[in-house]
Scaffold this active site. Structure first.
Site, PDB file in Angstrom:
ATOM      1  N   HIS A 198      17.674  39.686  47.975  1.00 19.76           N
ATOM      2  CA  HIS A 198      16.379  39.697  47.264  1.00 19.76           C
ATOM      3  C   HIS A 198      15.845  41.131  47.197  1.00 19.76           C
ATOM      4  O   HIS A 198      15.359  41.578  46.151  1.00 19.76           O
ATOM      5  CB  HIS A 198      15.383  38.776  47.984  1.00 19.76           C
ATOM      6  CG  HIS A 198      14.007  38.755  47.391  1.00 19.76           C
ATOM      7  ND1 HIS A 198      13.488  37.679  46.712  1.00 19.76           N
ATOM      8  CD2 HIS A 198      13.031  39.696  47.386  1.00 19.76           C
ATOM      9  CE1 HIS A 198      12.265  37.968  46.297  1.00 19.76           C
ATOM     10  NE2 HIS A 198      11.955  39.179  46.702  1.00 19.76           N
ATOM     11  N   GLU A 199      15.965  41.861  48.322  1.00 20.97           N
ATOM     12  CA  GLU A 199      15.445  43.245  48.356  1.00 20.97           C
ATOM     13  C   GLU A 199      16.295  44.194  47.525  1.00 20.97           C
ATOM     14  O   GLU A 199      15.761  45.034  46.797  1.00 20.97           O
ATOM     15  CB  GLU A 199      15.350  43.752  49.810  1.00 20.97           C
ATOM     16  CG  GLU A 199      14.464  42.928  50.723  1.00 20.97           C
ATOM     17  CD  GLU A 199      13.126  42.540  50.120  1.00 20.97           C
ATOM     18  OE1 GLU A 199      12.633  41.446  50.446  1.00 20.97           O
ATOM     19  OE2 GLU A 199      12.593  43.303  49.300  1.00 20.97           O
ATOM     20  N   HIS A 258      15.472  44.147  43.970  1.00 20.16           N
ATOM     21  CA  HIS A 258      14.293  44.952  43.598  1.00 20.16           C
ATOM     22  C   HIS A 258      14.689  46.400  43.303  1.00 20.16           C
ATOM     23  O   HIS A 258      14.091  47.038  42.434  1.00 20.16           O
ATOM     24  CB  HIS A 258      13.235  44.951  44.719  1.00 20.16           C
ATOM     25  CG  HIS A 258      12.319  43.761  44.713  1.00 20.16           C
ATOM     26  ND1 HIS A 258      11.555  43.394  43.620  1.00 20.16           N
ATOM     27  CD2 HIS A 258      12.033  42.862  45.679  1.00 20.16           C
ATOM     28  CE1 HIS A 258      10.854  42.310  43.915  1.00 20.16           C
ATOM     29  NE2 HIS A 258      11.123  41.972  45.154  1.00 20.16           N
TER      30      HIS A 258
HETATM   31  C1  LIG Z   1       7.397  35.906  58.627  1.00 16.49           C
HETATM   32  O1  LIG Z   1       7.523  35.366  57.331  1.00 16.49           O
HETATM   33  C2  LIG Z   1       8.425  34.343  57.227  1.00 16.49           C
HETATM   34  C3  LIG Z   1       8.991  33.659  58.303  1.00 16.49           C
HETATM   35  C4  LIG Z   1       9.873  32.621  58.032  1.00 16.49           C
HETATM   36  C5  LIG Z   1      10.184  32.265  56.735  1.00 16.49           C
HETATM   37  C6  LIG Z   1       9.607  32.938  55.646  1.00 16.49           C
HETATM   38  C7  LIG Z   1       8.730  33.981  55.909  1.00 16.49           C
HETATM   39  N1  LIG Z   1       8.109  34.730  54.936  1.00 16.49           N
HETATM   40  C8  LIG Z   1       8.532  34.878  53.625  1.00 16.49           C
HETATM   41  O2  LIG Z   1       9.465  34.271  53.121  1.00 16.49           O
HETATM   42  N2  LIG Z   1       7.781  35.750  52.967  1.00 16.49           N
HETATM   43  C9  LIG Z   1       7.995  36.054  51.569  1.00 16.49           C
HETATM   44  C10 LIG Z   1       8.546  37.469  51.521  1.00 16.49           C
HETATM   45  O3  LIG Z   1       8.103  38.300  52.305  1.00 16.49           O
HETATM   46  N3  LIG Z   1       9.533  37.801  50.609  1.00 16.49           N
HETATM   47  C11 LIG Z   1       9.961  39.179  50.566  1.00 16.49           C
HETATM   48  C12 LIG Z   1       9.691  39.867  49.238  1.00 16.49           C
HETATM   49  O4  LIG Z   1       8.933  39.427  48.399  1.00 16.49           O
HETATM   50  N4  LIG Z   1      10.370  40.985  49.091  1.00 16.49           N
HETATM   51  O5  LIG Z   1      10.302  41.677  47.949  1.00 16.49           O
HETATM   52  C13 LIG Z   1      10.181  36.853  49.702  1.00 16.49           C
HETATM   53  C14 LIG Z   1      11.364  36.143  50.410  1.00 16.49           C
HETATM   54  C15 LIG Z   1      11.947  35.090  49.453  1.00 16.49           C
HETATM   55  C16 LIG Z   1      13.396  34.972  49.820  1.00 16.49           C
HETATM   56  C17 LIG Z   1      13.776  36.244  50.476  1.00 16.49           C
HETATM   57  C18 LIG Z   1      12.550  37.058  50.723  1.00 16.49           C
HETATM   58  C19 LIG Z   1       6.670  35.892  50.824  1.00 16.49           C
HETATM   59  C20 LIG Z   1       6.842  36.317  49.368  1.00 16.49           C
HETATM   60  C21 LIG Z   1       6.293  34.426  50.878  1.00 16.49           C
HETATM   61  C22 LIG Z   1       5.573  36.726  51.463  1.00 16.49           C
HETATM   62 ZN   LIG Z   2      10.254  40.386  46.315  1.00 15.91          ZN
END
Ligand SMILES: COc1ccccc1NC(=O)N[C@H](C(=O)N(CC(=O)NO)CC1CCCC1)C(C)(C)C
Ligand SMILES: [Zn+2]
Length: 189
Positions: free
Chosen positions: A156-157, A160
């Site tokens: 995902h990163e 970006h």
């Molecule tokens: C402590 O937080 C957690 C603990 C356990 C499970 C899930 C999470 N948190 C997340 O998945 N957090 C997501 C996240 O950081 N992203 C990252 C992003 O947007 N990067 O650009 C999205 C995720 C979706 C799948 C992979 C990353 C958001 C978009 C909901 C804030």
């Molecule tokens: Zn993202």
């Protein structure tokens, strides 16, 4: 410190640009930026700080999301069981995916994004296992194998860094289409 105000949202052109490679050895500025990105993730997972600064609990952040067109991504994936030892946590400079499994995996909940303020339903199929190579903040080249949730976050990163948003992968006709080589990951909340 980085807060939600520093995170650009979909529609901002910087999210659709390809980020530039970082010069190695990394400069102090790049090191500071990487550390700031990691601090945001750690803060966002801290009950008090996330409450105080209204931070979404983040597991990954890419430099383009704070309008820095550089190939830097911070990843901080907590272990739901032991708080103090994350499953994978590092700042990835110029990450490349060296190997990826044919087998795919998707989060049953679909994906969201710190830069997307809306729900976009649908499965995002990603490689279940990947081997990445990157330079860390100490200028050390790291080669790491990741699978399942960690692999999803890192892909995902890295997307970006290439101007790709998670919903670009969702099947338009049937958002919940799963082909035979894609498994839904077990996901205890
Ligand atoms: C402590 O937080 C957690 C603990 C356990 C499970 C899930 C999470 N948190 C997340 O998945 N957090 C997501 C996240 O950081 N992203 C990252 C992003 O947007 N990067 O650009 C999205 C995720 C979706 C799948 C992979 C990353 C958001 C978009 C909901 C804030
Ligand atoms: Zn993202």
């Amino acid at each position: 410190m980085i807060t939600m105000e520093d995170i650009i949202r979909e529609g901002h052109p910087a999210l659709r640009q390809r980020a530039k490679k970082v010069e190695i050895p990394i400069s102090q500025d790049v090191k500071d930026l990487g550390q700031e990105m990691m601090t945001f993730l750690v803060n966002s997972q801290d009950p008090e700080l996330s409450e105080k600064y209204d931070l979404r609990a983040g597991v990954g952040l890419a430099a383009p999301q704070i309008d820095q067109g550089l190939r830097i991504a911070a990843v901080h994936i907590p272990d739901e069981y032991e708080d103090d030892s994350p499953i994978f946590s590092d700042v990835l400079i110029n990450p490349i995916i060296k190997r990826q499994s044919v087998k795919k995996a998707a989060l049953p909940t679909g994906e969201g994004c710190l830069s997307v303020d809306r729900e976009v339903p649908g499965y995002v199929a990603r490689s279940k296992r990947i081997t990445i190579e990157y330079t860390d903040l100490n200028n050390q080249v790291q080669k790491v194998k990741l699978n399942d949730y960690s692999a999803v976050v890192v892909q995902h990163e890295i997307d970006h860094l290439n101007g790709i948003m998670f919903y670009d992968h969702i099947n338009e006709e049937d958002p919940f289409y799963l082909d035979s080589d894609t498994e839904l990951l077990e996901f205890e909340d």
